[in-house]
Write an enzyme that holds these catalytic residues in place. Structure first.
Site, PDB file in Angstrom:
ATOM      1  N   HIS A 284       0.820  -1.220   0.000  1.00  0.00           N
ATOM      2  CA  HIS A 284       0.000   0.000   0.000  1.00  0.00           C
ATOM      3  C   HIS A 284       0.854   1.271   0.000  1.00  0.00           C
ATOM      4  CE1 HIS A 284      -4.167  -1.787   1.043  1.00  0.00           C
ATOM      5  NE2 HIS A 284      -3.410  -2.696   0.454  1.00  0.00           N
TER       6      HIS A 284
ATOM      7  N   HIS B 235      -1.065 -13.240  -1.015  1.00  0.00           N
ATOM      8  CA  HIS B 235      -2.356 -13.632  -0.445  1.00  0.00           C
ATOM      9  C   HIS B 235      -2.352 -15.081   0.055  1.00  0.00           C
ATOM     10  CE1 HIS B 235      -5.077 -10.150  -2.107  1.00  0.00           C
ATOM     11  NE2 HIS B 235      -4.151  -9.741  -1.249  1.00  0.00           N
TER      12      HIS B 235
ATOM     13  N   ASP C   9       7.891   5.341  -0.292  1.00  0.00           N
ATOM     14  CA  ASP C   9       8.598   6.461   0.334  1.00  0.00           C
ATOM     15  C   ASP C   9       8.276   6.618   1.813  1.00  0.00           C
ATOM     16  OD1 ASP C   9       6.013   7.317   0.236  1.00  0.00           O
ATOM     17  OD2 ASP C   9       6.380   9.121  -0.951  1.00  0.00           O
TER      18      ASP C   9
ATOM     19  N   ASP D  34      -6.598 -18.594   2.062  1.00  0.00           N
ATOM     20  CA  ASP D  34      -6.406 -20.002   1.708  1.00  0.00           C
ATOM     21  C   ASP D  34      -6.409 -20.821   2.992  1.00  0.00           C
ATOM     22  OD1 ASP D  34      -3.833 -19.950   2.799  1.00  0.00           O
ATOM     23  OD2 ASP D  34      -2.788 -20.399   0.918  1.00  0.00           O
TER      24      ASP D  34
ATOM     25  N   ASP E 230       2.748 -21.148   0.595  1.00  0.00           N
ATOM     26  CA  ASP E 230       2.618 -22.273  -0.331  1.00  0.00           C
ATOM     27  C   ASP E 230       1.702 -21.878  -1.492  1.00  0.00           C
ATOM     28  OD1 ASP E 230       0.132 -22.119   0.803  1.00  0.00           O
ATOM     29  OD2 ASP E 230       0.298 -23.991   1.927  1.00  0.00           O
TER      30      ASP E 230
ATOM     31  N   ASP F  43      -9.753  -8.687   7.698  1.00  0.00           N
ATOM     32  CA  ASP F  43     -10.468  -8.257   8.904  1.00  0.00           C
ATOM     33  C   ASP F  43     -11.648  -7.344   8.580  1.00  0.00           C
ATOM     34  OD1 ASP F  43      -8.755  -9.536  10.706  1.00  0.00           O
ATOM     35  OD2 ASP F  43      -7.314  -7.882  10.636  1.00  0.00           O
TER      36      ASP F  43
HETATM   37  C1  HEM Z   1      -5.292  -6.616  -6.990  1.00  0.00           C
HETATM   38  C2  HEM Z   1      -4.603  -6.202  -5.986  1.00  0.00           C
HETATM   39  C3  HEM Z   1      -4.995  -6.422  -4.555  1.00  0.00           C
HETATM   40  C4  HEM Z   1      -6.200  -6.301  -3.943  1.00  0.00           C
HETATM   41  C5  HEM Z   1      -7.517  -5.883  -4.576  1.00  0.00           C
HETATM   42  C6  HEM Z   1      -6.014  -6.656  -2.555  1.00  0.00           C
HETATM   43  C7  HEM Z   1      -6.996  -6.627  -1.597  1.00  0.00           C
HETATM   44  C8  HEM Z   1      -6.841  -7.038  -0.291  1.00  0.00           C
HETATM   45  C9  HEM Z   1      -7.868  -7.021   0.705  1.00  0.00           C
HETATM   46  C10 HEM Z   1      -9.278  -6.514   0.505  1.00  0.00           C
HETATM   47  C11 HEM Z   1      -7.345  -7.520   1.841  1.00  0.00           C
HETATM   48  C12 HEM Z   1      -8.054  -7.698   3.189  1.00  0.00           C
HETATM   49  C13 HEM Z   1      -7.809  -6.518   4.097  1.00  0.00           C
HETATM   50  C14 HEM Z   1      -8.647  -6.674   5.351  1.00  0.00           C
HETATM   51  O1  HEM Z   1      -9.872  -6.707   5.244  1.00  0.00           O
HETATM   52  O2  HEM Z   1      -8.072  -6.781   6.459  1.00  0.00           O
HETATM   53  C15 HEM Z   1      -5.989  -7.864   1.579  1.00  0.00           C
HETATM   54  C16 HEM Z   1      -5.135  -8.415   2.485  1.00  0.00           C
HETATM   55  C17 HEM Z   1      -3.796  -8.597   2.255  1.00  0.00           C
HETATM   56  N1  HEM Z   1      -3.104  -8.238   1.117  1.00  0.00           N
HETATM   57 FE1  HEM Z   1      -3.902  -7.707  -0.638  1.00  0.00          FE
HETATM   58  N2  HEM Z   1      -4.714  -6.990  -2.362  1.00  0.00           N
HETATM   59  C18 HEM Z   1      -4.045  -6.850  -3.548  1.00  0.00           C
HETATM   60  C19 HEM Z   1      -2.693  -7.035  -3.756  1.00  0.00           C
HETATM   61  C20 HEM Z   1      -1.795  -7.307  -2.764  1.00  0.00           C
HETATM   62  C21 HEM Z   1      -0.373  -7.259  -2.933  1.00  0.00           C
HETATM   63  C22 HEM Z   1       0.324  -6.902  -4.235  1.00  0.00           C
HETATM   64  C23 HEM Z   1       0.179  -7.565  -1.729  1.00  0.00           C
HETATM   65  C24 HEM Z   1       1.628  -7.651  -1.316  1.00  0.00           C
HETATM   66  C25 HEM Z   1       2.650  -7.638  -2.107  1.00  0.00           C
HETATM   67  C26 HEM Z   1      -0.898  -7.843  -0.817  1.00  0.00           C
HETATM   68  C27 HEM Z   1      -0.757  -8.272   0.474  1.00  0.00           C
HETATM   69  C28 HEM Z   1      -1.789  -8.527   1.330  1.00  0.00           C
HETATM   70  C29 HEM Z   1      -1.622  -9.144   2.629  1.00  0.00           C
HETATM   71  C30 HEM Z   1      -0.322  -9.695   3.209  1.00  0.00           C
HETATM   72  C31 HEM Z   1      -2.885  -9.165   3.223  1.00  0.00           C
HETATM   73  C32 HEM Z   1      -3.255  -9.743   4.585  1.00  0.00           C
HETATM   74  C33 HEM Z   1      -3.202  -8.754   5.696  1.00  0.00           C
HETATM   75  C34 HEM Z   1      -3.580  -9.429   7.016  1.00  0.00           C
HETATM   76  O3  HEM Z   1      -3.640 -10.660   7.080  1.00  0.00           O
HETATM   77  O4  HEM Z   1      -3.815  -8.705   7.976  1.00  0.00           O
HETATM   78  N3  HEM Z   1      -2.085  -7.653  -1.478  1.00  0.00           N
HETATM   79  N4  HEM Z   1      -5.695  -7.556   0.268  1.00  0.00           N
HETATM   80 CA   LIG Z   2      -0.942 -20.382   2.419  1.00  0.00          CA
END
Ligand code: HEM
Ligand SMILES: [Ca+2]
Length: 377
Positions: A72, A201, A90, A219, A226, A207
């Site tokens: 982000h 992901h 940044d 998953d 994995d 949350d």
């Molecule tokens: C199409 C692009 C993406 C979309 C639409 C997206 C959307 C989301 C959403 C909606 C969540 C859940 C947030 C919540 O409700 O707590 C999430 C979690 C997460 N995203 Fe993405 N994401 C995208 C790309 C990425 C990328 C590129 C990364 C890292 C390089 C990433 C890493 C993560 C991680 C690690 C979580 C889990 C956070 C947690 O477990 O607290 N995401 N993402």
């Molecule tokens: Ca996994």
């Protein structure tokens, strides 16, 4: 060979050896790590501090959140809107914690900002900038997830001078067209880069997508790096882990929620990217190919981590990124009760042949890492 040619070769060889030596500022840190510049040594105590105090040696909630923060922070930049829209990786999230974290697409991100802010303010790491703190934090975090690669890390991102504007973070209700366009506009990232970044992901739980649920996993193995994520996003959806009709959520194949053990939640964006003709084959190619997956994630993260910077201006400090925990080396499997019959295959290439986990009923996804009965998050 003509004598003059030989002379030329000798001269060239001499030039190249002379060139390499004076630019090198190699140093050895106090723990013996060889680095390209002594500045890198400052990250070694930070890695230790983050691993022990913040992440508690686990691929758990705080590690996942810092990985999400690295995305982000980095993606908030736009070639079409120009430099005033945002500076990429940044550290603007940490420097202006009251601006970007309040945007709807950043819901929940303030947890990770509040987690890292004390390290930045501690005075213990005076040479480390906010942008470096976030990208290095993500490299340390992901290394705690079995199967993850050792990420590259470059140091020296100047501190953000302004926050980014709203509207630059992809959201799960966005179309594939919108997502492809956003990554392109941010940093010329293509469809393979996007799928490679979405490997993250595999260690993720939502949350805020379903406001009635905490930590709904993407998953069945949210603490393991994995390829289950790529397999499970292709299975037919059968229900919701909590309430239906949430924006950006579609039905998942493993919705069973039992107490703290929340069923799998599927993002609409992951569902569509898994099936779109522009991304489906690369998506499918990740299944049960952990080495490919880790390598592509590493390469894409290296691109993402320097968005907004000229990599040549940064110092390669990859040597101070901790060695990841060992992989479990477990092949991908269909979760109990699922099989190839449940796959909504969108790529014409042969589908990998996988076994099914043996259990009488639908897989329950543990809420805590390491099979602990209780955990703080
Ligand atoms: C199409 C692009 C993406 C979309 C639409 C997206 C959307 C989301 C959403 C909606 C969540 C859940 C947030 C919540 O409700 O707590 C999430 C979690 C997460 N995203 Fe993405 N994401 C995208 C790309 C990425 C990328 C590129 C990364 C890292 C390089 C990433 C890493 C993560 C991680 C690690 C979580 C889990 C956070 C947690 O477990 O607290 N995401 N993402
Ligand atoms: Ca996994």
């Amino acid at each position: 060979m003509a004598f003059s040619n030989l002379l030329q070769i000798i001269a060239l060889a001499a030039l190249s050896t002379i060139k390499a030596a004076p630019t090198s500022q190699e140093a050895v840190c106090s723990d013996g790590t060889r680095v390209s510049n002594s500045i890198c040594c400052d990250f070694i105590p930070l890695a230790q501090d983050l691993t022990e105090t913040l992440f508690e040696n686990q691929c758990g909630e705080t590690a996942h959140e810092v990985l999400r923060l690295s995305f982000h922070d980095a993606i908030a930049i736009s070639q079409s809107l120009g430099p005033s829209a945002g500076g990429g990786a940044d550290g603007s999230m940490l420097i202006f914690p009251d601006v970007e974290p309040n945007f709807a697409a950043n819901l929940g991100i303030s947890d990770s900002v509040n987690d890292l802010a004390p390290f930045l303010a501690s005075g213990k790491f005076p040479t480390i900038t906010a942008g470096d703190m976030i990208q290095f934090g993500a490299a340390v975090a992901v290394g705690l997830c079995p199967g993850a690669p050792q990420l590259e890390f470059r140091a020296g991102r100047p501190n953000a001078t302004a926050p980014a504007v709203d509207g630059l973070i992809p959201e799960p209700q966005n179309t594939v067209d919108e997502i492809l366009a956003r990554f392109q506009d941010a940093a010329n990232l293509n469809s393979e880069d996007i799928v490679s970044l979405l490997v993250s992901h595999t260690v993720a739980r939502a949350d805020h997508v379903d406001p009635t649920l905490d930590a709904a996993p993407f998953d069945s193995t949210p603490f393991t790096f994995d390829s289950q994520f790529f397999l499970e996003t292709l299975l037919t959806g059968v229900g919701f882990p909590g309430t239906p009709n949430n924006t950006g959520e579609v039905s998942s194949p493993l919705p069973l929620t039992v107490g703290d053990n929340v069923g799998e939640l599927r993002l609409q964006s992951d569902f569509e990217l898994a099936r779109d003709s522009r991304t489906a084959c690369f998506w499918q190619s990740m299944i049960n190919q952990e080495a490919l997956m880790a390598a592509r994630f590493k390469a894409a993260m290296a691109k993402m981590a320097v968005i907004g910077h000229n990599p040549a201006d940064l110092i390669d400090c990859s040597a101070v990124v901790p060695k990841p925990v060992p992989a479990l080396n477990k092949p991908a499997t269909f979760p109990a009760t699922k099989s190839f019959a449940d796959v909504q295959q969108a790529c014409p290439s042969p589908f990998p042949s996988l076994t099914t986990d043996r259990a009488p009923r639908e897989t329950e996804i543990p809420h805590c890492p390491d099979n602990e009965a209780t955990c703080t998050s």
